[in-house]
Design a protein around this motif. Structure first.
Motif, PDB file in Angstrom:
ATOM      1  N   SER A  35       0.817  -1.214   0.000  1.00  0.00           N
ATOM      2  CA  SER A  35       0.000   0.000   0.000  1.00  0.00           C
ATOM      3  C   SER A  35       0.850   1.263   0.000  1.00  0.00           C
ATOM      4  O   SER A  35       0.426   2.306  -0.523  1.00  0.00           O
ATOM      5  CB  SER A  35      -0.954   0.000   1.202  1.00  0.00           C
ATOM      6  OG  SER A  35      -0.225  -0.109   2.418  1.00  0.00           O
ATOM      7  N   VAL A  57      -8.168  -4.762  -0.426  1.00  0.00           N
ATOM      8  CA  VAL A  57      -7.094  -4.376   0.486  1.00  0.00           C
ATOM      9  C   VAL A  57      -7.024  -5.454   1.566  1.00  0.00           C
ATOM     10  O   VAL A  57      -8.037  -5.783   2.193  1.00  0.00           O
ATOM     11  CB  VAL A  57      -7.339  -2.997   1.124  1.00  0.00           C
ATOM     12  CG1 VAL A  57      -6.195  -2.635   2.064  1.00  0.00           C
ATOM     13  CG2 VAL A  57      -7.498  -1.928   0.045  1.00  0.00           C
ATOM     14  N   PHE A  59      -5.021  -7.611   4.898  1.00  0.00           N
ATOM     15  CA  PHE A  59      -4.031  -7.850   5.935  1.00  0.00           C
ATOM     16  C   PHE A  59      -3.184  -9.052   5.505  1.00  0.00           C
ATOM     17  O   PHE A  59      -3.720 -10.001   4.920  1.00  0.00           O
ATOM     18  CB  PHE A  59      -4.691  -8.208   7.273  1.00  0.00           C
ATOM     19  CG  PHE A  59      -5.454  -7.092   7.914  1.00  0.00           C
ATOM     20  CD1 PHE A  59      -4.813  -5.971   8.402  1.00  0.00           C
ATOM     21  CD2 PHE A  59      -6.836  -7.187   8.053  1.00  0.00           C
ATOM     22  CE1 PHE A  59      -5.524  -4.943   9.013  1.00  0.00           C
ATOM     23  CE2 PHE A  59      -7.555  -6.176   8.659  1.00  0.00           C
ATOM     24  CZ  PHE A  59      -6.900  -5.046   9.137  1.00  0.00           C
ATOM     25  N   GLU A 177      -9.711  -6.707   4.686  1.00  0.00           N
ATOM     26  CA  GLU A 177      -9.867  -5.817   5.839  1.00  0.00           C
ATOM     27  C   GLU A 177     -11.238  -5.920   6.495  1.00  0.00           C
ATOM     28  O   GLU A 177     -11.357  -5.799   7.718  1.00  0.00           O
ATOM     29  CB  GLU A 177      -9.627  -4.368   5.414  1.00  0.00           C
ATOM     30  CG  GLU A 177      -8.178  -3.964   5.316  1.00  0.00           C
ATOM     31  CD  GLU A 177      -8.018  -2.477   5.116  1.00  0.00           C
ATOM     32  OE1 GLU A 177      -7.128  -1.884   5.740  1.00  0.00           O
ATOM     33  OE2 GLU A 177      -8.802  -1.891   4.322  1.00  0.00           O
ATOM     34  N   ARG A 198      -0.297  -3.113   4.307  1.00  0.00           N
ATOM     35  CA  ARG A 198      -1.449  -3.715   3.644  1.00  0.00           C
ATOM     36  C   ARG A 198      -1.025  -4.156   2.253  1.00  0.00           C
ATOM     37  O   ARG A 198      -0.177  -3.524   1.618  1.00  0.00           O
ATOM     38  CB  ARG A 198      -2.603  -2.722   3.519  1.00  0.00           C
ATOM     39  CG  ARG A 198      -3.167  -2.210   4.838  1.00  0.00           C
ATOM     40  CD  ARG A 198      -3.932  -3.276   5.589  1.00  0.00           C
ATOM     41  NE  ARG A 198      -4.594  -2.707   6.752  1.00  0.00           N
ATOM     42  CZ  ARG A 198      -4.001  -2.490   7.933  1.00  0.00           C
ATOM     43  NH1 ARG A 198      -2.712  -2.810   8.080  1.00  0.00           N
ATOM     44  NH2 ARG A 198      -4.654  -1.964   8.936  1.00  0.00           N
TER      45      ARG A 198
END
Length: 207
Positions: A35, A57, A59, A177, A198
């Motif tokens: 990210s 997006v 983790f 996320e 991320r």
């Protein structure tokens, strides 16, 4: 499919801008962009008049504390089996990114070349499963609605994680996320993520 590694904005833009590496007029999925480097990709795309869209997006959940991996209950463990390619259509039909011929072929490849596990019903039909992607991340974790909250997902992740650890391999998974259920499961099993990192799935020329 190609893998690109870069530690700073300038080198990433130089790599992505290499002649012939990407066709900026065609759909391309950049999977797992840091990210912090996303602006570099957006700037380069803007220079080439290429439309873009952020798809996901994630983790990056990494197992750093294996003490939470408990031995499974014997009755559930007896229903554990590897998936076979005969199950690919079932897995594809329930995968969020599935239902196409391309996704089906990917699943066949995962099952054929990497470890997988499922929990079966009495008739042998898989009711919960876990696969490994080509980059060794745990993925496609799914349990049919009528079999949820019975420990199936926990059993699958625990068993697969132990097997990978015994082989000296890293154990990690990408979790969206907003997927609170998966996030809670993985954190309860000792997985954690870096607060400032991320991984972004980013589309060029979105479909």
């Amino acid at each position: 499919m190609c893998h690109i590694y870069a530690k700073d904005k300038g080198s990433l833009q130089k790599l992505l801008g290499t002649s012939g590496l990407l066709d900026w007029s065609q759909f391309t999925l950049l999977a797992g962009v840091d990210s912090k480097h996303l602006d570099a990709v957006k700037e380069l795309a803007a220079c080439k008049n290429t439309p873009t869209e952020t798809e996901l997006v994630m983790f990056v959940m990494i197992l750093e504390d294996a003490s939470h991996l408990k031995d499974p209950e014997s009755d559930l463990a007896s229903r554990l089996k590897p998936l076979t390619t005969a199950h690919a259509e079932l897995v594809n039909s329930q995968w969020k990114h599935g239902s196409s011929k391309s996704s089906y072929n990917s699943i066949v490849s995962y099952i054929s070349n990497y470890p997988s596990l499922c929990v079966t019903a009495e008739d042998g039909t898989p009711v919960s499963w876990l696969l490994l992607y080509h980059h060794s991340a745990l993925g496609l974790l799914y349990t049919s609605p009528e079999h949820r909250r019975k420990g199936h997902a926990r059993l699958l992740v625990t068993t697969m994680a132990k097997a990978l650890l015994e082989q000296g391999r890293p154990v990690y998974s990408f979790v969206e996320e907003d997927n609170l259920a998966s996030y809670s499961l993985f954190t309860s099993l000792g997985f954690s993520h870096k607060p400032d990192y991320r991984a972004v799935w980013f589309q060029l020329n979105p479909r």
